[in-house]
Design an enzyme around this catalytic site. Sequence first.
Site, mmCIF file in Angstrom:
data_model
loop_
_atom_site.group_PDB
_atom_site.id
_atom_site.type_symbol
_atom_site.label_atom_id
_atom_site.label_comp_id
_atom_site.label_asym_id
_atom_site.label_seq_id
_atom_site.Cartn_x
_atom_site.Cartn_y
_atom_site.Cartn_z
ATOM 1 N N ASP A 89 1.765 3.669 -8.857
ATOM 2 C CA ASP A 89 1.152 4.041 -7.736
ATOM 3 C C ASP A 89 1.552 4.953 -6.849
ATOM 4 O O ASP A 89 2.570 5.568 -7.241
ATOM 5 C CB ASP A 89 1.218 2.510 -7.040
ATOM 6 C CG ASP A 89 2.689 2.363 -6.604
ATOM 7 O OD1 ASP A 89 3.519 2.225 -7.393
ATOM 8 O OD2 ASP A 89 2.830 2.447 -5.312
ATOM 9 N N GLU A 152 5.116 0.349 -5.825
ATOM 10 C CA GLU A 152 6.462 0.526 -5.348
ATOM 11 C C GLU A 152 6.496 1.127 -3.810
ATOM 12 O O GLU A 152 7.297 0.924 -3.066
ATOM 13 C CB GLU A 152 7.005 1.521 -6.190
ATOM 14 C CG GLU A 152 8.558 1.791 -5.903
ATOM 15 C CD GLU A 152 8.839 2.872 -5.040
ATOM 16 O OE1 GLU A 152 9.812 3.020 -4.375
ATOM 17 O OE2 GLU A 152 7.727 3.560 -4.714
#
Length: 465
Positions: A89, A152
């Site tokens: 991400d 994250e």
Amino acid sequence: MSIDWEKEVAHRSDELINDLSELVSINSQRDIEHKTSDYPLGPGPAKALQTFLHFADRDGFNTKNVDNLAGRIEFGDGDDTIAILGHVDVVPEGPGWKTDPFEPVIKDGNLYARGASDDKGPSLASYYALKIINELKLPTTKKVNLILGTDEESEWVGMNHYMEKETMPETGFSPDAEFPVINGEKGIVSFRVNFPTPEAGLVKNFEAGIRPNMVPQSATAELDLNFSDVDTIKSAFNKFLSENTDVKGTIKINDELATLNMTGKGAHAMEPFNGINAATYLSKFLSDLDLNDSQKLYFDFIANNLHLDFAGSKLGIQNTDEVMGDLTMTPDIFVLNNSEASILLNIRYPKGDTGDTLTEKINAALPDGVTAEIEGHNQLPHFVAANDPLVQALVGAYRDHTDDDTEPFTVGGGTYGRILKHGVAFGAMFPGDENVMHQPNEYINLDKLFKATAIYADAIYRLIK
């Protein structure tokens, strides 16, 4: 057997660039507004995860997709397992890009794209390290699980889901920070500071910030000209900009509304002193205007207690640990309108504090009627001794490829390394590199990407041979 790791990387450099270019072309920021049962964090993170796992399927590794929230790439044999924890991400692109953040551009040896350095490039470097070890058919005595998370940069839902469904190894590293080794990570916690609902006044709307872990590069205020003279505001704003040259600003007048925009410099929240917080600068300007009591409470607090105070001294939370260093504080999300007035503070704290102690200290320093509470999860400080065998193995590989004697150190950033009982962060930034994580025009230098891949290959093989 002596292995020329850098030569092996060179043989695969074009393939690595191609895979990275494909991966960074995917806008994989968390997007729960478009989540579905198949894409619980939105389609972007799932697509990036699937693409990464496809690379491993192509190369003959065993893989597992855990509900489009996390994934695993398996290598080696043995009773013990080493974990490598990366993420696919990215943070939002934000303003200030000179190129499309999701159309990779290679210029002057750098690949520019959101996620190039955080964390798609380093994660792929770790994968290519495994690929090299596999293709050389080197003997191993341990397994490796390369585990990929999908948020994250926010709440770690993906990695937490993985730990609920799968077994997480106890030892390993995250390629999501700096070399030689990050053996300590400060605690990370965000506080929402809530003010009384403001009364209607000069400031109709004020907003800044897009993520708790990003210093806001831009801030906007809408002023109701029924409460002030437009010429007075223009004159004061231009004077403020002439006296504060670190920021730039514009003012636009539309009927009875003046819109003020201020631009500073974004930065990762772990190093707020490297940024220029547009929101606190704009607040400092607004605090000197003719505000009503409720709005003055809000903007005076920002100007007097938050502006340029990276240590949290005005809030009574300043703290230093001999090993882990200083506490840092940055206000990163601001909202003031006719129904809400709040500020989100992001704090990186060393040993010696907890979420409870910080809550008590901050609330004691707040004005009457203003309260603070923890928002999201509180990550406690994490530390592995510099003389630990894991740290020594990683540092040894790094030094053999660089002749750099930099010692392991602590940072304010939070990586997946802290998930592991025996985990650290390891690369891929080199000492002295510009930290472009979370900033516009993020890039990774390709020569250093290749060097990092060789270091990862050497280090992983030392851990599993």
